[in-house]
Motif scaffolding. Structure first.
Motif, PDB file in Angstrom:
ATOM      1  N   VAL A   1      31.113  -7.146  36.980  1.00 37.12           N
ATOM      2  CA  VAL A   1      31.651  -8.262  36.248  1.00 37.12           C
ATOM      3  C   VAL A   1      32.485  -7.827  34.917  1.00 37.12           C
ATOM      4  N   PRO A   2      31.915  -6.896  34.005  1.00 39.65           N
ATOM      5  CA  PRO A   2      32.736  -6.469  32.933  1.00 39.65           C
ATOM      6  C   PRO A   2      33.868  -5.683  33.293  1.00 39.65           C
ATOM      7  N   ILE A   3      34.045  -4.961  34.461  1.00 36.91           N
ATOM      8  CA  ILE A   3      34.915  -4.066  34.946  1.00 36.91           C
ATOM      9  C   ILE A   3      36.135  -5.086  35.132  1.00 36.91           C
ATOM     10  N   VAL A   4      35.832  -6.040  36.051  1.00 34.74           N
ATOM     11  CA  VAL A   4      36.711  -7.140  36.492  1.00 34.74           C
ATOM     12  C   VAL A   4      37.340  -7.859  35.243  1.00 34.74           C
ATOM     13  N   GLU A   5      36.523  -7.989  34.303  1.00 32.90           N
ATOM     14  CA  GLU A   5      37.195  -8.722  32.986  1.00 32.90           C
ATOM     15  C   GLU A   5      38.101  -7.968  32.270  1.00 32.90           C
ATOM     16  N   ALA A   6      37.613  -6.529  32.156  1.00 30.58           N
ATOM     17  CA  ALA A   6      38.558  -5.450  31.537  1.00 30.58           C
ATOM     18  C   ALA A   6      39.896  -5.391  32.157  1.00 30.58           C
ATOM     19  N   MET A   7      39.812  -5.438  33.636  1.00 29.99           N
ATOM     20  CA  MET A   7      41.133  -5.258  34.158  1.00 29.99           C
ATOM     21  C   MET A   7      41.964  -6.324  33.975  1.00 29.99           C
ATOM     22  N   MET A   8      41.407  -7.636  34.198  1.00 27.63           N
ATOM     23  CA  MET A   8      42.053  -8.879  33.847  1.00 27.63           C
ATOM     24  C   MET A   8      42.817  -8.939  32.528  1.00 27.63           C
ATOM     25  N   CYS A   9      41.944  -8.571  31.530  1.00 29.44           N
ATOM     26  CA  CYS A   9      42.612  -8.328  30.466  1.00 29.44           C
ATOM     27  C   CYS A   9      43.644  -7.468  30.008  1.00 29.44           C
ATOM     28  N   LEU A  10      43.576  -6.437  30.601  1.00 27.05           N
ATOM     29  CA  LEU A  10      44.672  -5.275  30.717  1.00 27.05           C
ATOM     30  C   LEU A  10      45.753  -5.773  31.320  1.00 27.05           C
ATOM     31  N   VAL A  11      45.671  -6.537  32.273  1.00 26.05           N
ATOM     32  CA  VAL A  11      46.969  -6.942  32.955  1.00 26.05           C
ATOM     33  C   VAL A  11      47.444  -8.068  32.203  1.00 26.05           C
ATOM     34  N   LEU A  12      46.665  -8.887  31.687  1.00 31.22           N
ATOM     35  CA  LEU A  12      47.428 -10.127  30.938  1.00 31.22           C
ATOM     36  C   LEU A  12      47.889  -9.696  29.773  1.00 31.22           C
ATOM     37  N   CYS A  13      47.229  -8.539  28.771  1.00 32.45           N
ATOM     38  CA  CYS A  13      47.851  -8.150  27.517  1.00 32.45           C
ATOM     39  C   CYS A  13      49.098  -7.481  27.959  1.00 32.45           C
ATOM     40  N   ASP A  14      49.197  -6.834  28.951  1.00 33.70           N
ATOM     41  CA  ASP A  14      50.463  -6.038  29.229  1.00 33.70           C
ATOM     42  C   ASP A  14      51.729  -7.084  29.569  1.00 33.70           C
ATOM     43  N   HIS A  15      51.406  -7.981  30.192  1.00 29.88           N
ATOM     44  CA  HIS A  15      52.382  -9.074  30.455  1.00 29.88           C
ATOM     45  C   HIS A  15      52.721  -9.991  29.435  1.00 29.88           C
ATOM     46  N   LEU A  16      51.757 -10.231  28.422  1.00 29.86           N
ATOM     47  CA  LEU A  16      51.957 -10.722  27.059  1.00 29.86           C
ATOM     48  C   LEU A  16      53.104 -10.066  26.466  1.00 29.86           C
ATOM     49  N   LEU A  17      52.872  -8.791  26.211  1.00 29.30           N
ATOM     50  CA  LEU A  17      53.950  -7.726  25.594  1.00 29.30           C
ATOM     51  C   LEU A  17      55.221  -7.928  26.215  1.00 29.30           C
ATOM     52  N   ARG A  18      55.218  -7.863  27.488  1.00 34.28           N
ATOM     53  CA  ARG A  18      56.522  -7.860  28.467  1.00 34.28           C
ATOM     54  C   ARG A  18      57.415  -9.210  28.084  1.00 34.28           C
ATOM     55  N   GLN A  19      56.496 -10.205  28.136  1.00 36.44           N
ATOM     56  CA  GLN A  19      57.211 -11.423  28.127  1.00 36.44           C
ATOM     57  C   GLN A  19      57.937 -11.688  26.525  1.00 36.44           C
ATOM     58  N   ARG A  20      56.964 -10.935  25.421  1.00 36.32           N
ATOM     59  CA  ARG A  20      57.741 -11.020  24.143  1.00 36.32           C
ATOM     60  C   ARG A  20      58.807 -10.357  24.144  1.00 36.32           C
ATOM     61  N   ALA A  21      58.830  -9.131  24.802  1.00 37.10           N
ATOM     62  CA  ALA A  21      60.095  -8.226  24.915  1.00 37.10           C
ATOM     63  C   ALA A  21      61.207  -8.989  25.428  1.00 37.10           C
ATOM     64  N   GLN A  22      61.144  -9.560  26.598  1.00 39.22           N
ATOM     65  CA  GLN A  22      62.354 -10.073  27.396  1.00 39.22           C
ATOM     66  C   GLN A  22      62.767 -11.357  26.940  1.00 39.22           C
ATOM     67  N   CYS A  23      61.737 -12.315  26.854  1.00 35.31           N
ATOM     68  CA  CYS A  23      62.101 -13.662  26.795  1.00 35.31           C
ATOM     69  C   CYS A  23      61.680 -14.351  25.081  1.00 35.31           C
TER      70      CYS A  23
END
Lengths: 362, 362, 362, 362
Positions: free
Chosen positions: B338-360
């Protein structure tokens, strides 16, 4: 970012559904590999719209042109650019769509993300973007052929209809292509085709499952802990339009229907001394690395979002409206998803083949 | 390659099960974010072995040390290095394993790929490597908190036992953590715990399904056509040890049990004029981009490969032998997943948050 | 982002000047390579502060610990984590610096970029971060040794003082290390040491040029059109603290002092039939690819920004002030830059060796 | 690998000198940016062969076509594909070259690396590949314009001839383009043109130095410790065909002609309270991060390798021969290098602008 895939065998696709055309640049292909436009065309023809009565009637020849990276029929080791022109782009079909967001399409999210979108045909969100993937997959397939790897995908389920047991050790592309739904069980295929026909007439659509196998994969492909082979395959498959689920080996059924003692694949040494497993619930991958058994996976595709029925929705301005698409559509994406799944599987395996060569030798 | 994940919020993990320790370097974290070792420790404690009678009895404190990137309690924008020491490493348990490949483990494939392996505890292939993921996930969670995003995972199925309907809109971490199996349906949880206990006593193991949701995700995250949000989530989840399947939104059931007309999520404008969907079979993602609805996914985990039963196998030299592991094991990985799934989900969302910030912009 | 370097042989460094320590994670190292902490320590000792009277007097043992990726003295193919603890961290020296921006240091730009900085010792901007580079370079050097590649750097110029002609075909590390300034021309070295001593006494600092050569590099390394060997070497060198210029082969002098007819390197076949060039103005690289001749380069380092003299500057609040640093400093970074230049050269060559193996075989 | 550049604003170029054409795919461009083919054409026209009597006489219109990523004159945020067709490809000029390696060209290294090469015009090694760079640079320039950044390059030296002092704070593109050698000092330009003319008549070639400046760059661009702004600029410049050296700010002269006390750039607060430096030996970059001062650099280009004189060389088979090229050539690449240097500078700055936006906001 987002339109490139792979690390060493890396592709970048471009193109909108109704723009001048679509294409791909393939980087990292080994040199001196025989490659003809016809090798690529063969794969594109399996993806082409209008190939049968159960696919969209948009007419596109999808004639590929190789623009670089090949010299006298051999790859140069430099980027291979390939392009396909768009021809049958009926923009007028999309007049209504300009105002209203199609349900379960990407109209709203593209508009929200980019603040702009190419309206006609869904622009970049169209499954038409997979042209570049399939073209690149054909190059990857040539590399894999040289390594003795063979990739075959097929339709396993359409809506409630399942193929009988298909043996991943022996199923062939010929068996897959013997019918228009690409299911190697002829009896099931006939029922699937009828179901798709019925859905088409009803202006509705069906989903299903594509299965795939890679045979002859060398032991050792896959880069733990993040770039495990099933992780990269999972990403590859989940990036295909309409994909909703992915399984490696025994998948969900293995997780829910087995205990450890019944699920484990027991090792033995075969007559040639090669280490094998008696069962293959691992789907050819253990610890993220290929173990020499056939690599098996399954991909779920949702029913096509485009249906020829009235649906309530909202406009860009947030006003309620009713949408009745007049465009052409695939009542079931599964038959055309088969070459796309194969292409993505080839791309992942080819990339990991080169990665393994780099770090560990091969 | 293979031990890094993410593009802008990028982590690199290191460490073997029985080496000096394990850790992670987090690159790209925004500066001036409050971060204390205790924020990380909270998450590691949920992943820690020995936390209950249904997890492995290996005793590890998993005390994290932040080695760089934080100054006076605030992130610097420079790499954040974190490490955890190994302590309870009973190497002698692995004497037998040195010779024989454990079934459905990574012993054989690591040996075949690298020509060498850290035998004790599976070395790098041990689920112990997820220490680094969970530590990094805690940092990502801090970034997401600032953006109003909340991630919760829970055990939905263990073997044949399912939780009753869990509402992804409202399930809380508190409800999840109220029992040792981390299933927010107390009645189902009790049955699951009994089943795991029984499997443990029988020297066997069970698999199951973890479900997860992210709420408050801004519209626009995800980078088609390859780095679609569900594709990156799929890769993230399939990279977790023992993962065999992944579903986004309606998943396999949506593909097989619906037609387009019943599957499509219809748009409407809510009272604040925000565009919403009446159902969420899309799982919060359309065209690979978040649409503002809760992001939902499911991950299948196979029954643990380590069982305390005799199993036939082969040695490194290919000779037949019988293996009976004496080590400690998790009879079911689900509660700690459970905490591992949460961690991986956080990592993906955080990465895409920064990516969205950069491009758009965002 | 920004703290990783390389694609296949990829390193990620971490650590601030006065934090708990510094380190590096090396990904992609081939397995089964002999590697001991002493191999790494040898290189770190050449970079260590306080090694002679012409370097900073900060006392750091820089004792390296290998935390993962090595088993029984052999690399595992998994990430190699290495760390060094900080000990002699006199934070009090930096009380004044907290308020005032040191001229030509990174104080102002870090503060402006991140809105925060680790004040003591320049934090991440300290040349102390090169500890991780040198440790990783030692691993790369082991890989290169297996391929018959040898890398040597030396001090060629200090301020106005030049070494006599050094033959890149034969210069050795022993010759370089025979004096504390690391110039293989003993007479010039003596003059350089005197000049540095004088600068130190005057509270001032000197710059200069480090030259380097790689011998035994296989033909074929380098990936046009962007990852040309000289481009990746250029980036590597320009990323070293205080680097201001880079030359490949004939450099600026070749551009300004030759015509094409005098600059071209003429080909011939040597007695063993190997294709060679009669001159080496190309510096061992043609079209971005190694041609088998020694790879030669030069790097310019500015005079150290830290000087023990009063300098007018401004505070964080923009107020005028006068700064007189009391800290320790290197009156000339050149002697300690030699192992850093070597490390970076090893990293680039090792990465391209693996890349060449992946795409073209080797 | 090797034909992509950048991380967030990422380009991939393709094409051989005498193949069907050349092009580029630009990923990561922000959406809703006005972009017309004419914006790109303007830059390509400055790079075009045959533009004056001192450039090669190959006649190419280099007419660009935008194939994707633009809709109604605005960027979509999706990949922008651009292509240029080859027309004046006189393959017959290369009959002799098929057998013999041209000195200081990439014929030998490409053949050795890939085991194959596109003989005519040097294939991928031709400077013609910079078409894609310049097209992509035009897009980057549009992004930078929106951020108030202006990039200007010019010819500073040809062989022994130097321009008088050019002020980087004020030099304009108009001043640069007022003569065919692109040197904003008209008197020096006239001498340079004469020298190039003389070299051309003598069948010889000349090298030189291009200088460039970026004004209006925001404080904070650059990602230490490896992706420092001067490191990425160094790589960008050293990847241009014929580049042999790179300097940032004071460069080699600063390293050799200054002491720390004379080299340091002293800070002050200007009338608007903005922190500035009184001198700019740092070239607008400190600690790898832009400090708001003009970013200055210099690039050395060797004399063109193609000369119209007999030169001894060897054939593919290693036999001695004499080569006298009959093709067209640039007697001096400097005038055409100016738009290429600008394009690469725009690409680096644009990439770092997006990176800064992602991590730190902007």
């Amino acid at each position: 970012m987002g339109s490139s895939f792979g690390t060493l065998f890396r592709i970048t696709t471009w193109g909108e559904s109704h723009g001048p055309g679509l294409g791909v640049v393939v980087e990292g292909c080994p040199p001196r590999l025989p490659l003809a436009a016809s090798d690529v065309q063969t794969e594109l023809d399996r993806r082409r719209p209008g190939q049968s009565r159960i696919t969209t009637q948009r007419r596109e020849e999808d004639r590929v042109e190789i623009l670089s990276g090949v010299y006298d029929g051999l790859t140069l080791g430099t980027p291979i650019a390939m392009a396909v022109a768009n021809s049958d782009a009926r923009g007028s079909d999309y007049a209504e769509v300009k105002r209203a967001y199609r349900p379960s399409h990407a109209d709203y999210t593209y508009q929200a993300k980019y603040g702009i979108r190419a309206v006609e045909g869904g622009g970049r969100a169209s499954a038409r973007e997979t042209v570049g993937r399939v073209a690149a997959g054909a190059v990857a397939r040539r590399v894999l052929m040289g390594a003795g790897v063979e990739v075959v995908a097929w339709v396993e389920q359409v809506h409630g209809l399942s193929a009988g047991a298909i043996d991943p050790d022996s199923v062939t592309r010929d068996a897959v292509d013997q019918n228009i739904v690409r299911c190697p069980d002829p009896a099931a295929a006939a029922r699937m085709i009828d179901a798709i026909d019925a859905a088409r007439k009803a202006g509705d659509s069906l989903g299903g499952v594509v299965a795939a196998v890679a045979r002859g994969v060398p032991v050792g492909l896959g880069d733990p802990v993040f770039d495990k082979l099933e992780a990269d395959l999972g990403k590859a498959m989940m990036s295909i339009p309409a994909a909703k689920g992915f399984e490696s080996g025994s998948g969900f059924a293995g997780a829910l229907g087995h205990t450890g003692s019944s699920h484990n694949d027991l090792f033995y040494a075969d007559e040639r001394g090669r280490i094998r497993t008696r069962t293959n619930r691992s789907g050819g991958i253990q610890g993220g690395i290929s173990n020499g058994e056939p690599i098996t996976l399954r991909v779920a595709f949702k029913p096509t979002a485009t249906i020829l029925r009235e649906q309530p929705t909202v406009t860009e301005e947030g006003e309620e409206t009713v949408l009745k698409p007049k465009g052409r559509h695939d009542p079931c994406v599964l038959p055309r998803a088969v070459p796309i799944v194969e292409a993505m599987m080839c791309l992942v395996l080819c990339d990991h083949l080169l990665r393994q060569r780099a770090q560990c030798g091969l």
